[in-house]
Scaffold this motif. Structure first.
Motif, PDB file in Angstrom:
ATOM      1  N   LEU A   1       0.832  -1.209   0.000  1.00  0.00           N
ATOM      2  CA  LEU A   1       0.000   0.000   0.000  1.00  0.00           C
ATOM      3  C   LEU A   1       0.867   1.260   0.000  1.00  0.00           C
ATOM      4  CD1 LEU A   1      -2.771  -1.136   2.521  1.00  0.00           C
ATOM      5  CD2 LEU A   1      -2.946  -0.979   0.025  1.00  0.00           C
ATOM      6  N   GLU A   2       1.967   1.217   0.723  1.00  0.00           N
ATOM      7  CA  GLU A   2       2.898   2.352   0.720  1.00  0.00           C
ATOM      8  C   GLU A   2       3.514   2.550  -0.663  1.00  0.00           C
ATOM      9  OE1 GLU A   2       5.745   1.487   3.724  1.00  0.00           O
ATOM     10  OE2 GLU A   2       4.398   1.919   5.409  1.00  0.00           O
ATOM     11  N   TYR A   3       3.932   1.449  -1.278  1.00  0.00           N
ATOM     12  CA  TYR A   3       4.540   1.516  -2.609  1.00  0.00           C
ATOM     13  C   TYR A   3       3.523   2.001  -3.640  1.00  0.00           C
ATOM     14  CZ  TYR A   3       7.081   0.061  -6.799  1.00  0.00           C
ATOM     15  OH  TYR A   3       7.714   0.040  -8.020  1.00  0.00           O
ATOM     16  N   GLN A   4       2.314   1.485  -3.550  1.00  0.00           N
ATOM     17  CA  GLN A   4       1.267   1.845  -4.505  1.00  0.00           C
ATOM     18  C   GLN A   4       0.925   3.333  -4.438  1.00  0.00           C
ATOM     19  OE1 GLN A   4      -2.689   0.383  -3.620  1.00  0.00           O
ATOM     20  NE2 GLN A   4      -3.046  -0.147  -5.767  1.00  0.00           N
ATOM     21  N   SER A   5       1.020   3.913  -3.239  1.00  0.00           N
ATOM     22  CA  SER A   5       0.654   5.323  -3.070  1.00  0.00           C
ATOM     23  C   SER A   5       1.560   6.260  -3.870  1.00  0.00           C
ATOM     24  CB  SER A   5       0.688   5.702  -1.588  1.00  0.00           C
ATOM     25  OG  SER A   5       2.019   5.656  -1.081  1.00  0.00           O
ATOM     26  N   LYS A   6       2.765   5.829  -4.211  1.00  0.00           N
ATOM     27  CA  LYS A   6       3.699   6.640  -4.986  1.00  0.00           C
ATOM     28  C   LYS A   6       3.227   6.841  -6.428  1.00  0.00           C
ATOM     29  CE  LYS A   6       7.643   4.757  -2.397  1.00  0.00           C
ATOM     30  NZ  LYS A   6       8.921   3.988  -2.508  1.00  0.00           N
ATOM     31  N   PHE A   7       2.341   5.987  -6.896  1.00  0.00           N
ATOM     32  CA  PHE A   7       1.897   6.050  -8.291  1.00  0.00           C
ATOM     33  C   PHE A   7       0.667   6.937  -8.469  1.00  0.00           C
ATOM     34  CE2 PHE A   7       4.656   2.476  -8.105  1.00  0.00           C
ATOM     35  CZ  PHE A   7       5.219   2.363  -9.366  1.00  0.00           C
ATOM     36  N   GLN A   8       0.138   7.450  -7.380  1.00  0.00           N
ATOM     37  CA  GLN A   8      -0.966   8.415  -7.413  1.00  0.00           C
ATOM     38  C   GLN A   8      -2.113   7.967  -8.324  1.00  0.00           C
ATOM     39  OE1 GLN A   8       0.951  12.097  -8.548  1.00  0.00           O
ATOM     40  NE2 GLN A   8       1.821  12.396  -6.509  1.00  0.00           N
ATOM     41  N   GLY A   9      -2.554   6.765  -8.109  1.00  0.00           N
ATOM     42  CA  GLY A   9      -3.709   6.262  -8.853  1.00  0.00           C
ATOM     43  C   GLY A   9      -3.374   5.559 -10.150  1.00  0.00           C
ATOM     44  N   LYS A  10      -2.136   5.681 -10.636  1.00  0.00           N
ATOM     45  CA  LYS A  10      -1.747   4.994 -11.867  1.00  0.00           C
ATOM     46  C   LYS A  10      -1.422   3.531 -11.556  1.00  0.00           C
ATOM     47  CE  LYS A  10       0.220   9.108 -14.069  1.00  0.00           C
ATOM     48  NZ  LYS A  10       1.447   9.710 -14.662  1.00  0.00           N
ATOM     49  N   ARG A  11      -1.601   2.704 -12.554  1.00  0.00           N
ATOM     50  CA  ARG A  11      -1.334   1.281 -12.349  1.00  0.00           C
ATOM     51  C   ARG A  11       0.166   0.992 -12.381  1.00  0.00           C
ATOM     52  NH1 ARG A  11      -4.948  -2.362 -16.141  1.00  0.00           N
ATOM     53  NH2 ARG A  11      -4.214  -0.927 -17.755  1.00  0.00           N
ATOM     54  N   ILE A  12       0.581   0.056 -11.545  1.00  0.00           N
ATOM     55  CA  ILE A  12       1.977  -0.370 -11.460  1.00  0.00           C
ATOM     56  C   ILE A  12       2.245  -1.346 -12.605  1.00  0.00           C
ATOM     57  CG2 ILE A  12       3.687  -1.538 -10.029  1.00  0.00           C
ATOM     58  CD1 ILE A  12       1.891  -0.800  -7.597  1.00  0.00           C
ATOM     59  N   LYS A  13       3.319  -1.091 -13.367  1.00  0.00           N
ATOM     60  CA  LYS A  13       3.657  -1.968 -14.495  1.00  0.00           C
ATOM     61  C   LYS A  13       4.411  -3.192 -13.974  1.00  0.00           C
ATOM     62  CE  LYS A  13       5.610   1.459 -16.789  1.00  0.00           C
ATOM     63  NZ  LYS A  13       5.156   2.615 -16.023  1.00  0.00           N
ATOM     64  N   LEU A  14       3.907  -4.356 -14.321  1.00  0.00           N
ATOM     65  CA  LEU A  14       4.407  -5.609 -13.740  1.00  0.00           C
ATOM     66  C   LEU A  14       4.571  -6.687 -14.802  1.00  0.00           C
ATOM     67  CD1 LEU A  14       3.224  -7.527 -10.620  1.00  0.00           C
ATOM     68  CD2 LEU A  14       2.708  -8.504 -12.852  1.00  0.00           C
ATOM     69  N   PHE A  15       5.598  -7.527 -14.661  1.00  0.00           N
ATOM     70  CA  PHE A  15       5.584  -8.775 -15.418  1.00  0.00           C
ATOM     71  C   PHE A  15       5.880  -9.935 -14.487  1.00  0.00           C
ATOM     72  CE2 PHE A  15       9.981 -10.025 -16.030  1.00  0.00           C
ATOM     73  CZ  PHE A  15      10.711  -8.843 -16.088  1.00  0.00           C
ATOM     74  N   VAL A  16       5.345 -11.085 -14.877  1.00  0.00           N
ATOM     75  CA  VAL A  16       5.419 -12.278 -14.049  1.00  0.00           C
ATOM     76  C   VAL A  16       6.693 -13.038 -14.373  1.00  0.00           C
ATOM     77  CG1 VAL A  16       4.318 -14.482 -13.476  1.00  0.00           C
ATOM     78  CG2 VAL A  16       2.913 -12.438 -13.877  1.00  0.00           C
ATOM     79  N   GLY A  17       7.524 -13.258 -13.352  1.00  0.00           N
ATOM     80  CA  GLY A  17       8.754 -14.014 -13.509  1.00  0.00           C
ATOM     81  C   GLY A  17       8.491 -15.507 -13.399  1.00  0.00           C
ATOM     82  N   GLU A  18       9.536 -16.252 -13.091  1.00  0.00           N
ATOM     83  CA  GLU A  18       9.429 -17.706 -13.030  1.00  0.00           C
ATOM     84  C   GLU A  18       8.671 -18.173 -11.800  1.00  0.00           C
ATOM     85  OE1 GLU A  18      12.341 -21.679 -13.022  1.00  0.00           O
ATOM     86  OE2 GLU A  18      13.166 -19.689 -12.634  1.00  0.00           O
ATOM     87  N   ILE A  19       7.771 -19.137 -12.003  1.00  0.00           N
ATOM     88  CA  ILE A  19       7.118 -19.839 -10.901  1.00  0.00           C
ATOM     89  C   ILE A  19       7.731 -21.236 -10.876  1.00  0.00           C
ATOM     90  CG2 ILE A  19       4.949 -20.559  -9.866  1.00  0.00           C
ATOM     91  CD1 ILE A  19       5.119 -17.570 -10.286  1.00  0.00           C
ATOM     92  N   ARG A  20       8.509 -21.542  -9.838  1.00  0.00           N
ATOM     93  CA  ARG A  20       9.269 -22.795  -9.798  1.00  0.00           C
ATOM     94  C   ARG A  20       8.503 -23.918  -9.101  1.00  0.00           C
ATOM     95  NH1 ARG A  20      15.013 -20.841  -7.410  1.00  0.00           N
ATOM     96  NH2 ARG A  20      13.560 -20.095  -5.817  1.00  0.00           N
ATOM     97  N   ASN A  21       8.533 -25.081  -9.717  1.00  0.00           N
ATOM     98  CA  ASN A  21       7.937 -26.273  -9.122  1.00  0.00           C
ATOM     99  C   ASN A  21       9.002 -27.005  -8.319  1.00  0.00           C
ATOM    100  OD1 ASN A  21       6.529 -28.597  -8.485  1.00  0.00           O
ATOM    101  ND2 ASN A  21       6.697 -29.474 -10.532  1.00  0.00           N
TER     102      ASN A  21
END
Length: 207
Positions: A69-89
């Motif tokens: 929530l603290e990190y998200q507040s820095k974007f002032q309502g804009k969406r955070i750009k994300l990509f999904v890395g490896e999910i290891r089995n």
């Protein structure tokens, strides 16, 4: 003649029993909830319902996490750009549907109001198309420019673990799904979430 008659009678009985065996098979379409319930009577392996539960539960933890929530507040309502890395089995189960879990996580991110999903797995193909457009084969007014792609702000990684406990023909398999959200620029972990699924089985046939 008698032996021949007995032979044909035996063949007829075998065919009749086979037909009865086939007629006992029954299939029906069911919704996801019903399929998950029926799966519990067939297998103690990971099923689609487990994937939905852990992804939904883990993302709820992330959305409610104080540091997120603290990190998200820095974007002032804009969406955070994300990509999904490896999910290891990390389980001993080679059949574990890790690709299905990755796809479910991508779907969740794609529908999120908090994140804008970056398709990192297709960047090479995108670069080829942009290069083609700028090699004189496309109207310069319509060609997309190199250097205009969005850079991701964060990555999400994951691990799947499973610990079995067996005694007197009874088994409990505890699956643990860990997700970690990390800022790319600083490499600092923003938050993490953990979800567990316990699968109990007793006796039954070995598959």
């Amino acid at each position: 003649m008698k032996n021949k008659t007995q032979f044909y009678t035996l063949i007829a009985m075998v065919l009749l029993l086979g037909a009865e065996g086939c007629s006992s098979f029954k299939a029906e379409r069911v919704d996801d909830a019903k399929a998950d319930e029926k799966a519990m009577g067939i297998t103690d392996n990971w099923v689609d319902g487990d994937t939905i539960r852990v992804i939904d539960g883990a993302m709820k933890q992330i959305y409610a996490h104080r540091r997120f929530l603290e990190y998200q507040s820095k974007f002032q309502g804009k969406r955070i750009k994300l990509f999904v890395g490896e999910i290891r089995n990390n389980t001993t189960e080679s059949y574990f549907p890790i690709k299905d879990l990755e796809d479910a996580l991508l779907d969740k991110m794609s529908n999120s109001d908090q994140f804008a999903l970056i398709d990192a797995s297709r960047r090479t193909d995108l670069l080829k198309e942009i290069t083609y457009q700028n090699d004189g084969m496309v109207d310069p007014a319509q060609a997309k420019k190199v250097g205009k792609q969005s850079g991701a702000d964060v990555m999400i990684f994951g691990d799947i673990n499973m610990k079995p406990e067996t005694r007197d023909g009874k088994t409990i398999k505890t699956y643990t799904v860990n997700l970690r959200l990390t800022e790319i620029q600083s490499s600092e972990e923003i938050c993490r979430a953990r979800e567990k699924i316990n699968k109990y089985s007793q006796g039954g046939a070995k598959w």
